[in-house]
Design an enzyme around this catalytic site. Structure first.
Site, mmCIF file in Angstrom:
data_model
loop_
_atom_site.group_PDB
_atom_site.id
_atom_site.type_symbol
_atom_site.label_atom_id
_atom_site.label_comp_id
_atom_site.label_asym_id
_atom_site.label_seq_id
_atom_site.Cartn_x
_atom_site.Cartn_y
_atom_site.Cartn_z
ATOM 1 N N LYS A 22 38.172 -5.784 -54.794
ATOM 2 C CA LYS A 22 38.005 -4.657 -55.967
ATOM 3 C C LYS A 22 36.653 -4.002 -55.501
ATOM 4 O O LYS A 22 36.850 -2.749 -55.412
ATOM 5 C CB LYS A 22 37.916 -5.287 -57.302
ATOM 6 C CG LYS A 22 37.399 -4.026 -58.385
ATOM 7 C CD LYS A 22 37.439 -4.721 -59.562
ATOM 8 C CE LYS A 22 35.978 -5.445 -60.211
ATOM 9 N NZ LYS A 22 35.113 -4.467 -60.272
ATOM 10 N N ASN A 23 35.667 -4.722 -55.318
ATOM 11 C CA ASN A 23 34.360 -3.805 -55.349
ATOM 12 C C ASN A 23 34.273 -3.286 -53.951
ATOM 13 O O ASN A 23 33.283 -2.201 -53.479
ATOM 14 C CB ASN A 23 33.081 -4.759 -55.483
ATOM 15 C CG ASN A 23 32.915 -5.205 -57.129
ATOM 16 O OD1 ASN A 23 33.639 -4.265 -57.611
ATOM 17 N ND2 ASN A 23 32.343 -6.015 -57.274
ATOM 18 N N CYS A 115 27.049 -1.565 -70.922
ATOM 19 C CA CYS A 115 28.043 -2.367 -71.193
ATOM 20 C C CYS A 115 27.673 -3.803 -71.523
ATOM 21 O O CYS A 115 26.313 -3.986 -71.470
ATOM 22 C CB CYS A 115 29.109 -2.762 -69.980
ATOM 23 S SG CYS A 115 28.385 -3.538 -68.549
ATOM 24 N N ARG A 120 22.375 -1.092 -67.696
ATOM 25 C CA ARG A 120 22.842 -0.489 -66.203
ATOM 26 C C ARG A 120 22.579 1.204 -66.076
ATOM 27 O O ARG A 120 23.416 1.770 -66.322
ATOM 28 C CB ARG A 120 24.301 -0.968 -66.358
ATOM 29 C CG ARG A 120 24.771 -2.189 -66.578
ATOM 30 C CD ARG A 120 26.068 -2.584 -66.325
ATOM 31 N NE ARG A 120 26.405 -2.621 -64.797
ATOM 32 C CZ ARG A 120 27.462 -2.888 -64.460
ATOM 33 N NH1 ARG A 120 28.517 -3.127 -65.041
ATOM 34 N NH2 ARG A 120 27.831 -2.935 -62.811
ATOM 35 N N ASP A 306 27.914 -12.144 -60.040
ATOM 36 C CA ASP A 306 29.669 -12.094 -60.612
ATOM 37 C C ASP A 306 30.245 -13.410 -60.617
ATOM 38 O O ASP A 306 31.360 -13.576 -60.775
ATOM 39 C CB ASP A 306 30.422 -10.955 -59.445
ATOM 40 C CG ASP A 306 30.229 -9.584 -59.824
ATOM 41 O OD1 ASP A 306 29.583 -9.359 -60.897
ATOM 42 O OD2 ASP A 306 30.636 -8.741 -59.282
HETATM 43 C C1 UD1 Z 1 28.024 -3.631 -58.225
HETATM 44 C C2 UD1 Z 1 29.190 -4.366 -58.838
HETATM 45 C C3 UD1 Z 1 29.218 -5.702 -59.751
HETATM 46 C C4 UD1 Z 1 28.193 -6.725 -59.403
HETATM 47 C C5 UD1 Z 1 26.935 -5.632 -58.993
HETATM 48 C C6 UD1 Z 1 25.569 -6.684 -58.546
HETATM 49 C C7 UD1 Z 1 30.814 -2.787 -58.112
HETATM 50 C C8 UD1 Z 1 32.030 -1.838 -58.434
HETATM 51 N N1 UD1 Z 1 30.416 -3.252 -59.151
HETATM 52 O O1 UD1 Z 1 27.676 -3.084 -59.716
HETATM 53 O O2 UD1 Z 1 30.596 -6.450 -59.886
HETATM 54 O O3 UD1 Z 1 27.899 -7.399 -60.499
HETATM 55 O O4 UD1 Z 1 27.044 -4.703 -58.135
HETATM 56 O O5 UD1 Z 1 26.200 -7.433 -57.616
HETATM 57 O O6 UD1 Z 1 30.634 -2.949 -56.941
HETATM 58 N N2 UD1 Z 1 19.988 -0.954 -61.469
HETATM 59 C C9 UD1 Z 1 19.057 -0.196 -61.955
HETATM 60 N N3 UD1 Z 1 19.078 1.369 -61.589
HETATM 61 C C10 UD1 Z 1 20.116 1.696 -60.879
HETATM 62 C C11 UD1 Z 1 21.310 0.959 -60.720
HETATM 63 C C12 UD1 Z 1 21.124 -0.301 -60.841
HETATM 64 O O7 UD1 Z 1 18.049 -0.510 -62.435
HETATM 65 O O8 UD1 Z 1 20.218 3.152 -60.812
HETATM 66 C C13 UD1 Z 1 19.722 -2.234 -61.758
HETATM 67 C C14 UD1 Z 1 21.183 -2.985 -62.536
HETATM 68 O O9 UD1 Z 1 20.735 -2.670 -63.909
HETATM 69 C C15 UD1 Z 1 21.259 -4.273 -62.188
HETATM 70 C C16 UD1 Z 1 20.676 -4.329 -60.812
HETATM 71 O O10 UD1 Z 1 19.949 -3.072 -60.467
HETATM 72 O O11 UD1 Z 1 19.967 -4.820 -62.854
HETATM 73 C C17 UD1 Z 1 21.920 -4.329 -59.882
HETATM 74 O O12 UD1 Z 1 23.008 -3.477 -60.029
HETATM 75 P P1 UD1 Z 1 23.798 -2.784 -58.974
HETATM 76 O O13 UD1 Z 1 23.706 -3.170 -57.658
HETATM 77 O O14 UD1 Z 1 23.595 -1.179 -59.177
HETATM 78 O O15 UD1 Z 1 25.131 -3.040 -59.759
HETATM 79 P P2 UD1 Z 1 26.538 -1.969 -59.560
HETATM 80 O O16 UD1 Z 1 26.231 -1.362 -58.326
HETATM 81 O O17 UD1 Z 1 26.533 -1.163 -60.770
#
Ligand code: UD1
Length: 419
Positions: A22-23, A115, A120, A306
């Site tokens: 999915k990701n 969420c 996030r 995850d």
């Molecule tokens: C992706 C995955 C999700 C998985 C996550 C971590 C997809 C669609 N989803 O989510 O299933 O749980 O990676 O492996 O691929 N953060 C910030 N600022 C930002 C972005 C993120 O502080 O601008 C923080 C988040 O809150 C979190 C950490 O960084 O604490 C990692 O998040 P991130 O890797 O960005 O998760 P997603 O990419 O949203």
């Protein structure tokens, strides 16, 4: 809406084929916005989230045919606005921002919001776009990015919780059509980012450092159509591995990349789980009795956040004490309350969950709160004594293709009932 009913305590036996990731699929579908030419993406899992991304591409003007797990995407996009109603249902939608900005030099994408697993934010995405020269405005719940010309830059993309998967993909997709060289330091190394990089290279992008924390991107004038086969979903695979361990079953998974499951298998070996590796298969031999093992989640190649909820459900029925810490989403513990309703003994102490394993869980009505928490409840239900009813299973349908059918085929008693 349906609820999922599980009559627990049955052993699983046979083979399950793991679906496409999915990701990986979500940003790869978004990347097709970078070209008007035809792209063919195979092994696209049929999930709520992938269908949402297809809807989003159509709302932006792309033509998408989706049948038999193959998505054929063609034609130009005619809008660069991603509406709230689609982005709010799935954070992954935010990754259309990079390709829209790269292709049209303007993008308006709804802020996804938080969420249940945490706040996030999207600050890292915005930092990356700004570094490429985009002007960013946040108004009425939307992020609006504009640029006359995107220019390559040296960008540090690490955040306080480590690198970001979607920010890395988003900024990389904006940079592939930028003028000059972009270097992303502290890029996420998740296999899903690597797959996106492979697809972009197939489209004609110049990217070095695939799968590493340093991506070097030399902008090109245009990208062309490409074909891609999505690799297996390592989180789905890991979930089935944990289900086999929880039920003391012998289960073979097909379409698995063992190298992507190293940390999970290492922890499970310590817990007493045996396994056999095949070329693209993995057979789990769940023992009668497990030993408690602690885990802390980290960005890849660390233990995946995850799989944290599912691992916690396994430790809930492993006698002894284990400690579970989530360094990626430190508040991702919403599943504790539901597992405790099934008889687990888990408490949260500051940033960690302390699991005192019990002999059995007991079936109960429970509520799915998010995607992976739902999978943890299915695992708990399979191992529990008696009947478990899982409500709000639309969360599960976001990320697990036909999970009830797949489990039924290997001997689980699992079925849907109308609420
Ligand atoms: C992706 C995955 C999700 C998985 C996550 C971590 C997809 C669609 N989803 O989510 O299933 O749980 O990676 O492996 O691929 N953060 C910030 N600022 C930002 C972005 C993120 O502080 O601008 C923080 C988040 O809150 C979190 C950490 O960084 O604490 C990692 O998040 P991130 O890797 O960005 O998760 P997603 O990419 O949203």
């Amino acid at each position: 809406m349906d609820k999922l009913v599980i009559e627990g305590g049955k052993k699983l036996k046979g083979e399950i084929r793991v679906s496409g990731s999915k990701n990986s699929t979500l940003p790869i579908l978004a990347a097709t916005l970078l070209t008007d030419e035809k792209c063919v993406i195979r092994n696209v899992p049929k999930l709520r989230d992938t269908l949402t991304m297809i809807k989003l591409l159509r709302s932006l003007g792309k033509s998408v045919d989706y049948n038999n797990n193959i998505a054929v995407i063609s034609g130009p996009a005619n809008s660069s606005t991603a509406e709230y109603k689609l982005v709010s249902t799935m954070r992954g939608s935010f990754c259309v921002m990079g390709p829209l900005l790269g292709k049209f030099k303007t993008a308006k994408v709804s802020l996804p919001g938080g969420c249940v697993i945490g706040i996030r934010p999207v600050d890292l995405h915005i930092k990356g776009f700004k570094a490429l020269g985009a002007k960013i405005e946040v108004a009425a719940g939307y992020v609006i990015a504009t640029a006359r010309q995107l220019k390559g830059n040296l960008i540090y993309l690490g955040g306080i919780f480590g690198p970001s998967v979607l920010a890395t993909g988003n900024v990389m997709m904006a940079a592939v059509l930028a003028h000059g060289e972009t270097i992303i330091e502290s890029a996420a190394c998740e296999p899903e980012v690597e797959e996106l990089t492979e697809f972009l290279i197939k489209m004609g992008a110049h990217i070095e450092g695939k799968g590493t924390s340093r991506l070097v991107i030399r902008g090109v004038k245009r990208l062309h159509g490409a074909e891609y086969d999505i690799g297996p979903d390592r989180i789905e695979a890991g979930t089935f591995v944990l289900m086999a361990a929880a039920t003391g079953s012998t289960l073979t998974l097909k379409n698995v990349k063992y190298a992507q499951l190293l940390v999970l298998m290492d922890r499970l070996e310590h817990a007493g789980v045996k396994f056999k590796k095949g070329k693209d298969s993995l057979t789990i031999i769940g023992p009668k009795k497990l030993k408690p093992v602690s885990v802390t989640t980290y960005p890849y190649p660390g233990f995946p956040t995850d799989l944290q909820a599912q691992f916690m459900a396994l430790m809930a029925i492993t006698q002894g004490v284990s400690v579970i810490t989530d360094k990626v989403f430190p508040d991702r513990f919403i599943h504790i309350a539901e597992l405790n309703r099934m008889g687990a003994n888990i408490r949260r102490d500051s940033g960690v969950a302390i699991v005192e394993g019990v002999k059995y869980l007991y079936g109960a009505p429970v509520m799915a709160s998010d995607l992976r928490a739902s999978a943890a409840l299915v695992l708990a239900g399979l191992a529990a004594k008696g009947k478990t009813e899982i409500h709000r299973i639309y969360h599960l349908e976001r990320g697990y293709e036909n999970i009830d059918e797949k489990l039924k085929k290997v001997g689980a008693v699992i079925y849907r009932e109308k609420e």
